[in-house]
Design a protein around this motif. Sequence first.
Motif: not given
Length: 231
Positions: A44-48, A162-164, A168-174, A203-206
């Motif tokens: 998913t794209g979000d944690c909700v 985003d826990v990473i 090592q993980l470019r492009g995270l919104r937060f 798994l989620a990431a924004t």
Amino acid sequence: LPSDTIEVTGEPGSTGQPWIDLVSLYTPLRDAVVNTDGVPVVLTGDCVASLAVVAAIQQRGIAAALVWFDAHGDFHTEATTTSGYLGGLPLAKAVGRGDLSLPSALGMAALPEDWVILSDGRDLDPAERAALAGSRVWRVAVDQLDPSVLPDGPVIIHVDLDVIDPAQLRGLRFPAPGGPPLTAVAEAVHAVATTRPVAALDLAATWLPDAADLAQTNAALNAVLAAAALA
């Protein structure tokens, strides 16, 4: 994505009440997870969206604890959030805090707080820090997540990528600097998945799409899936 991936779509409502409007967005996800054979893997794209996953696992008759990997706490309520960002509230809702319109509509029962582990949570607002300190939610560093600290029985593993560490993980919104490397996160997921029955992996990431590095995102996704033996 694997050839058997199921794309779940939904549309939010238009009442102007955010949590009510999200019911129609996440109900199809809940139903898809309920009807999935084996261990569902949700991207998913979000944690909700995790609330729909928890609701679905409960409706499958599984009483599962929740291991929540995240750089953030997601433990705000409507009374404490300063940004109004809905993605900062789902873990609090999972344990029955705040406006429960969405989890109630999804048929989700609040989890006992001591069934929940927040792993990492390095970037907390003061109100979240206070709320977590006054709760029975466990806080465990990624490199200390071993069987001795896990609840008994089945678990839902939620991984916000985003826990990473953002190096090592470019492009995270937060992005939240100072996080563990991907290898440490994968090892922790593996420790959970090999010592407890996995009811679901979420798994989620924004992202900021134009800033993301596809090679990095694929490496992160594949490492977590392999760690959970669900690749």
